[in-house]
Each structure stands twice: as C-alpha cells, then as structure tokens.
Design an enzyme around this catalytic site. Structure first.
Site, PDB file in Angstrom:
ATOM      1  N   ASN A 149      38.017  43.528  43.479  1.00 18.88           N
ATOM      2  CA  ASN A 149      37.137  42.367  43.353  1.00 18.88           C
ATOM      3  C   ASN A 149      36.881  42.181  41.868  1.00 18.88           C
ATOM      4  O   ASN A 149      36.388  43.092  41.195  1.00 18.88           O
ATOM      5  CB  ASN A 149      35.807  42.600  44.080  1.00 18.88           C
ATOM      6  CG  ASN A 149      35.988  42.718  45.581  1.00 18.88           C
ATOM      7  OD1 ASN A 149      37.098  42.570  46.100  1.00 18.88           O
ATOM      8  ND2 ASN A 149      34.902  42.988  46.287  1.00 18.88           N
ATOM      9  N   TYR A 168      35.543  39.658  38.596  1.00 20.84           N
ATOM     10  CA  TYR A 168      34.764  38.474  38.241  1.00 20.84           C
ATOM     11  C   TYR A 168      34.732  38.128  36.764  1.00 20.84           C
ATOM     12  O   TYR A 168      34.581  36.967  36.407  1.00 20.84           O
ATOM     13  CB  TYR A 168      33.325  38.607  38.771  1.00 20.84           C
ATOM     14  CG  TYR A 168      33.260  38.391  40.269  1.00 20.84           C
ATOM     15  CD1 TYR A 168      33.199  37.110  40.795  1.00 20.84           C
ATOM     16  CD2 TYR A 168      33.319  39.459  41.162  1.00 20.84           C
ATOM     17  CE1 TYR A 168      33.179  36.884  42.165  1.00 20.84           C
ATOM     18  CE2 TYR A 168      33.302  39.250  42.533  1.00 20.84           C
ATOM     19  CZ  TYR A 168      33.231  37.963  43.028  1.00 20.84           C
ATOM     20  OH  TYR A 168      33.214  37.740  44.385  1.00 20.84           O
ATOM     21  N   HIS A 189      29.939  46.001  54.154  1.00 24.28           N
ATOM     22  CA  HIS A 189      29.614  45.166  52.998  1.00 24.28           C
ATOM     23  C   HIS A 189      28.099  45.214  52.818  1.00 24.28           C
ATOM     24  O   HIS A 189      27.405  44.199  52.905  1.00 24.28           O
ATOM     25  CB  HIS A 189      30.146  43.746  53.205  1.00 24.28           C
ATOM     26  CG  HIS A 189      30.306  42.948  51.937  1.00 24.28           C
ATOM     27  ND1 HIS A 189      31.498  42.361  51.567  1.00 24.28           N
ATOM     28  CD2 HIS A 189      29.426  42.642  50.957  1.00 24.28           C
ATOM     29  CE1 HIS A 189      31.328  41.723  50.416  1.00 24.28           C
ATOM     30  NE2 HIS A 189      30.081  41.871  50.028  1.00 24.28           N
ATOM     31  N   GLU A 219      33.023  47.368  47.354  1.00 22.98           N
ATOM     32  CA  GLU A 219      32.321  47.587  46.090  1.00 22.98           C
ATOM     33  C   GLU A 219      31.300  48.723  46.138  1.00 22.98           C
ATOM     34  O   GLU A 219      30.090  48.493  46.035  1.00 22.98           O
ATOM     35  CB  GLU A 219      31.633  46.302  45.635  1.00 22.98           C
ATOM     36  CG  GLU A 219      32.599  45.151  45.430  1.00 22.98           C
ATOM     37  CD  GLU A 219      31.961  43.937  44.758  1.00 22.98           C
ATOM     38  OE1 GLU A 219      30.754  43.959  44.508  1.00 22.98           O
ATOM     39  OE2 GLU A 219      32.692  42.981  44.489  1.00 22.98           O
ATOM     40  N   ARG A 268      39.129  37.164  54.946  1.00 23.83           N
ATOM     41  CA  ARG A 268      38.438  38.449  54.847  1.00 23.83           C
ATOM     42  C   ARG A 268      36.960  38.256  55.191  1.00 23.83           C
ATOM     43  O   ARG A 268      36.280  37.431  54.577  1.00 23.83           O
ATOM     44  CB  ARG A 268      38.564  38.996  53.416  1.00 23.83           C
ATOM     45  CG  ARG A 268      37.718  40.212  53.172  1.00 23.83           C
ATOM     46  CD  ARG A 268      37.895  40.805  51.777  1.00 23.83           C
ATOM     47  NE  ARG A 268      37.030  41.960  51.642  1.00 23.83           N
ATOM     48  CZ  ARG A 268      36.046  42.071  50.740  1.00 23.83           C
ATOM     49  NH1 ARG A 268      35.828  41.139  49.843  1.00 23.83           N
ATOM     50  NH2 ARG A 268      35.285  43.137  50.727  1.00 23.83           N
ATOM     51  N   GLU A 297      38.415  39.687  46.173  1.00 22.04           N
ATOM     52  CA  GLU A 297      37.408  38.692  45.758  1.00 22.04           C
ATOM     53  C   GLU A 297      37.680  38.237  44.333  1.00 22.04           C
ATOM     54  O   GLU A 297      37.999  39.054  43.470  1.00 22.04           O
ATOM     55  CB  GLU A 297      35.979  39.276  45.758  1.00 22.04           C
ATOM     56  CG  GLU A 297      35.365  39.427  47.108  1.00 22.04           C
ATOM     57  CD  GLU A 297      33.943  39.981  47.034  1.00 22.04           C
ATOM     58  OE1 GLU A 297      33.252  39.766  46.019  1.00 22.04           O
ATOM     59  OE2 GLU A 297      33.535  40.624  48.002  1.00 22.04           O
TER      60      GLU A 297
HETATM   61  C1  PNW Z   1      30.242  40.804  44.820  1.00 19.46           C
HETATM   62  N1  PNW Z   1      27.678  42.933  39.276  1.00 19.46           N
HETATM   63  O1  PNW Z   1      29.007  41.233  44.343  1.00 19.46           O
HETATM   64  C2  PNW Z   1      30.114  40.940  46.323  1.00 19.46           C
HETATM   65  O2  PNW Z   1      31.146  41.638  46.954  1.00 19.46           O
HETATM   66  C3  PNW Z   1      29.800  39.651  47.004  1.00 19.46           C
HETATM   67  O3  PNW Z   1      29.091  39.946  48.176  1.00 19.46           O
HETATM   68  C4  PNW Z   1      29.044  38.728  46.072  1.00 19.46           C
HETATM   69  O4  PNW Z   1      28.553  37.589  46.689  1.00 19.46           O
HETATM   70  C5  PNW Z   1      29.981  38.377  44.935  1.00 19.46           C
HETATM   71  O5  PNW Z   1      30.501  39.541  44.310  1.00 19.46           O
HETATM   72  C6  PNW Z   1      29.352  37.492  43.878  1.00 19.46           C
HETATM   73  O6  PNW Z   1      28.276  38.145  43.267  1.00 19.46           O
HETATM   74  C7  PNW Z   1      28.749  41.611  43.053  1.00 19.46           C
HETATM   75  O7  PNW Z   1      26.466  43.018  38.969  1.00 19.46           O
HETATM   76  C8  PNW Z   1      27.426  41.718  42.709  1.00 19.46           C
HETATM   77  O8  PNW Z   1      28.567  43.269  38.452  1.00 19.46           O
HETATM   78  C9  PNW Z   1      27.053  42.159  41.459  1.00 19.46           C
HETATM   79  C10 PNW Z   1      28.033  42.497  40.550  1.00 19.46           C
HETATM   80  C11 PNW Z   1      29.380  42.394  40.900  1.00 19.46           C
HETATM   81  C12 PNW Z   1      29.724  41.950  42.146  1.00 19.46           C
END
Ligand code: PNW
Length: 457
Positions: free
Chosen positions: A288, A290, A116, A162, A72, A362
């Site tokens: 995505n 995290y 993006h 996002e 991707r 992601e």
């Molecule tokens: C994502 N938050 O960003 C993006 O899609 C990527 O480009 C980035 O490198 C990756 O996650 C890691 O950060 C985020 O504040 C940025 O919750 C900020 C947040 C979540 C995702």
C-alpha cells in the site's frame, strides 16, 4: 504476462459497511474508539458509513461498469465471530456469501483481507488485543473459519492490512484504535500480528485450500536528501524500519539486522519454531503506497513536522529526518504526490525480495471539496492516478518488476478513520445523507487507464 494483471479497487469493512449492530455482529475496537469523545473529527463514526451492507449490489454494479477485473475488500471479524473467539454467526457468513456471489456473477475476482483493523472488542478487553499471543491463536481460528466458508470461491487472501498502522498508530501514537501510547508496545503488537499471519498461512496451506495467501504492508518511499553515505543509509534504514520490519519476517523468518542492532531487547525475539513458521509464509507481497519523503541523518526544521505524519512514534528509533520538495503537490491529507517514488519503491521491493509477485493493494489520494459538484470534478485525482499507474507500468514493463495487480484506494468516499468523512478518497462520490453514489471524473479516467492496459495485454 499482462493477461494476469489484476486491475481493481479497494475498500475495508469498517470504512464502508455500516450496519454496526445488524444481524448479530459483535462490537469491534473501531466501534468503541469512534464512539469515544474526541477521537474522531466531528465525532463521526462508522455506524452507517456508506451503508454498503445494504447497498452492495449497487456498488458491485458500479465496479462492473468500471471494467475492473478484481475487488479487494475486508471481512469484519466481529460479523463472523462476534466476540472473536466463540460462536460463529451464520448471518455474518451469509452477508459475505451474498457479496462474493454477486462479484463472481459479474466476473469480478475477490481479493479478501481478513483483518483491516476492526478487532473484536472482547479480545481487546480480555487480552489487551495484539499485546497477547492469545489474540493470534484466535485469529488462526477466525482465518480457518473464513477459508472453510469462502475458500471454494475466494482464491486470493490477504491476512493483514498495514500492520505498521496497527502497531504504530494503534499502540505507539495512540491515534488509532485501541489508542495506546507507548514506545515499546508497537514492537510487541507487531510481533503478535506476524505470528498470527504465520498461523493463518499454516492453516491455509495444511488445509489444502486452493489459491494464494499473502500480506499487505504500507510503505512510503524514502529518497536520500543528498548523495552522502549518511543520507543514503538514513533512507535505506528508514524503509527497513517501515517495511522490512513487517515483511522480512514473512520471507526470511526474522527482523532486519539494523532493527535488532538499534533496539536490542526492545524488539521481541522469535523462537526457532516461530522462525520456521514465518519463513516463506507469503505467496506474494502486498504494497500500500501513498507518498514520498526525503530522508536525512541531519535534523531539519521541517522534519519535526513531517516526522509526525510519516514516521509515527518510531521516529526516534529510526534516527531519520524527513523533508519534502516545495514543488511537490499535496493531497488534502497533506501527502506529497511523487509518482517516481512509487517506481523506486517497487524496484526496492524487487531488489530485496527477488522475484516475489507484488500486488499494489492500495494507492490513491484524498481531494478536498465542499459540494458534490466540486467533488466530482476531480481532475487532480485523475492526474494522480495517471501519474501513479504510469510509474507502475514503467516498473513492470521497463524495469521488469513482477507487479501483478493495482487496486485504487478507494472505490468510493468512506469513513477515513480519525479524519471522519471530510477526507474523500473515492473515485465515486457518496452523499452520506441520501447514500446516493455519483461517479467522479477520476472514475472515468480510471476506466480508461484499465481499458487501455487490458487492450494491450
Ligand atoms: C491506509 N499513515 O491507511 C488504509 O489501509 C486505508 O484504510 C486508508 O483509508 C487509506 O490508507 C488512506 O488513509 C493509512 O499515517 C493510514 O502513514 C495512515 C497512514 C498510512 C495509511
């Protein structure tokens, strides 16, 4: 079922390409933002990044050796149409042709994200970016340009990455480009982003291009802090403000009821024809993911700290307090490692949007390291990937959630937005002086994860 599963890695144009002024590329809002003093850690920029623009063949080779099926990446709008709306730049198209052909020659399926975050700067200056529906119309043409140029070889399209980040961090907290701070603009920006998605999908479907098109939204899991009705509602509403805000419209054609109730006129309204445009305008759901937090109705001390990271500027509207478990490990971004939250998130999506195929577009983590030797010895990340892919397999194989793919963020260390180059998310180490790439322990661990799952499929 598993034969169709896509195992991949993910990247984004501004974070890896560099070549910011090369071959007719126009400026984007991230070029302008990163060059604004004080916005990025240590004043880092994406001017050169990983120099992927010149080193893409080497990067594709690393992916082939990794044994992944899919990759991707995103297209920089300002390479294709330098001012976002006028002439098409053939050299920009030529670059992505080279990349796509190189991937296909290695048997790797491209998943292409159209946006993006690197909006052509002209559209920011002339239209206030996503505050104007004009920008959505320009996106429609840009998307069609990409379908025409690459649609003979690309059959997996993601319109937006996002939109929560674009809206909340770009227009709410002002941490991300274009750096605006407002309580109301995030809702307006999101509205125009959603309309742009709908317009692009309409072009795609009416144009009869082959393949699938969808959207990728980010969401953390929210676990009720207690079993009380208040906390269960807080967790549910928090996910609706985070994920359903930007996903309900492309499936059901409108925003979640709780948002209308809470926000009233601050939330824009879709006309009947816009609802019709949006309803069912996605072939799959991109996630995505995290991290995880506890959610509660009752404010706690910790919540004020976490709310900044996890809820962005919209925390007042959500009326949710976030907290964590002291036993949870944290990545160097400060994000908690909670694989079971991922499994619950996938189930939540499946429950709400019955039977939509899901791609995890992601998932990954940053690990601190002050030398190459320390960085490549990343057992922390290898364990993270094992834990999260196990959770995915539980959701897929035990719970029956239709997950169709997993893309590790990220293939290689890159420009981590406001955190610059200090936050390393790669399974491959990048020396940003020499541009040398070195696979980390997690690269080898991920190769094993992928090989094992492909072997049983
Ligand atoms: C994502 N938050 O960003 C993006 O899609 C990527 O480009 C980035 O490198 C990756 O996650 C890691 O950060 C985020 O504040 C940025 O919750 C900020 C947040 C979540 C995702």
């Amino acid at each position: 079922m598993s034969t169709e599963f896509h195992w991949g890695t993910a990247t984004a144009s501004y974070q890896i390409e560099g070549a910011w002024l090369k071959d007719g590329k126009g400026l984007s809002i991230w070029d302008a933002f990163s060059h604004t003093p004080g916005k990025i850690h240590k004043g880092d920029t994406g001017d050169t990044a990983c120099d992927h623009y010149h080193l893409y063949e080497k990067d594709v080779e690393m992916m082939a050796e990794l044994g992944i099926t899919s990759y991707r990446f995103s297209i920089a709008w300002s390479r294709i149409i330098p001012d976002g709306k006028g002439e098409i730049n053939p050299e920009g198209i030529a670059f992505y042709n080279r990349l796509i052909d190189c991937l296909l020659a290695k048997g790797i399926t491209p998943f292409v994200t159209l946006y993006h975050w690197d909006l052509p700067l002209t559209l920011q200056l002339e239209n206030d970016g996503w505050l104007s529906e004009q920008t959505s119309e320009h996106f429609r043409r840009y998307a069609k340009t990409c379908f025409d140029a690459f649609g003979d070889r690309v059959q997996h399209w993601i319109t937006f990455n996002e939109n929560w980040c674009t809206a909340v961090l770009g227009y709410g907290t002002g941490n991300f480009a274009p750096g605006r701070k407002s309580n109301d603009e995030p809702y307006i920006a999101a509205h125009n982003l959603l309309l742009a998605h709908g317009m692009a999908v309409q072009e795609f479907r009416e144009g009869g291009y082959p393949g699938q098109i969808g959207i990728s939204n980010n969401c953390d899991w929210r676990e009720p802090l207690t079993d009380s009705k208040e906390d269960r509602n807080a967790a549910q509403e928090s996910i609706e403000f985070f994920f359903a805000w930007l996903t309900d419209p492309v499936i059901f054609g409108d925003y979640p009821a709780i948002m209308r109730e809470r926000l009233g006129d601050r939330l824009p309204t879709f006309t009947q024809s816009q609802k019709a445009l949006l309803k069912g305008s996605t072939d799959f759901i991109g996630l995505n993911h995290y991290t995880t937090h506890y959610a509660s109705r009752t404010p706690s001390e910790e919540s004020s700290v976490d709310a900044k990271d996890g809820n962005g500027g919209m925390s007042d509207d959500q009326q949710v307090s976030l907290s964590s478990d002291p036993d949870w490990q944290r990545t160097s971004m400060g994000w908690y490692v909670v694989p079971w939250g991922f499994r619950k998130m996938l189930n939540w999506i499946h429950d709400r949007y019955a039977n939509y195929p899901i791609y995890v577009t992601e998932n990954g983590c940053s690990v601190e390291a002050d030398s190459r030797e320390a960085a490549v010895d990343d057992e922390f990340r290898a364990n993270f990937l094992r834990g999260y892919t196990d959770a995915l397999k539980q959701a897929r194989d035990v719970d029956g959630v239709p997950v169709r793919g997993y893309f590790c963020w990220s293939l290689m260390d890159n420009f981590e937005w406001t955190r610059g180059y200090d936050m390393r998310f790669g399974i491959v180490y990048v020396d940003f002086e020499s541009m040398e790439r070195t696979p980390k322990a997690s690269y080898h661990a991920y190769r094993e994860i992928v090989a094992a799952d492909r072997a049983i499929s």
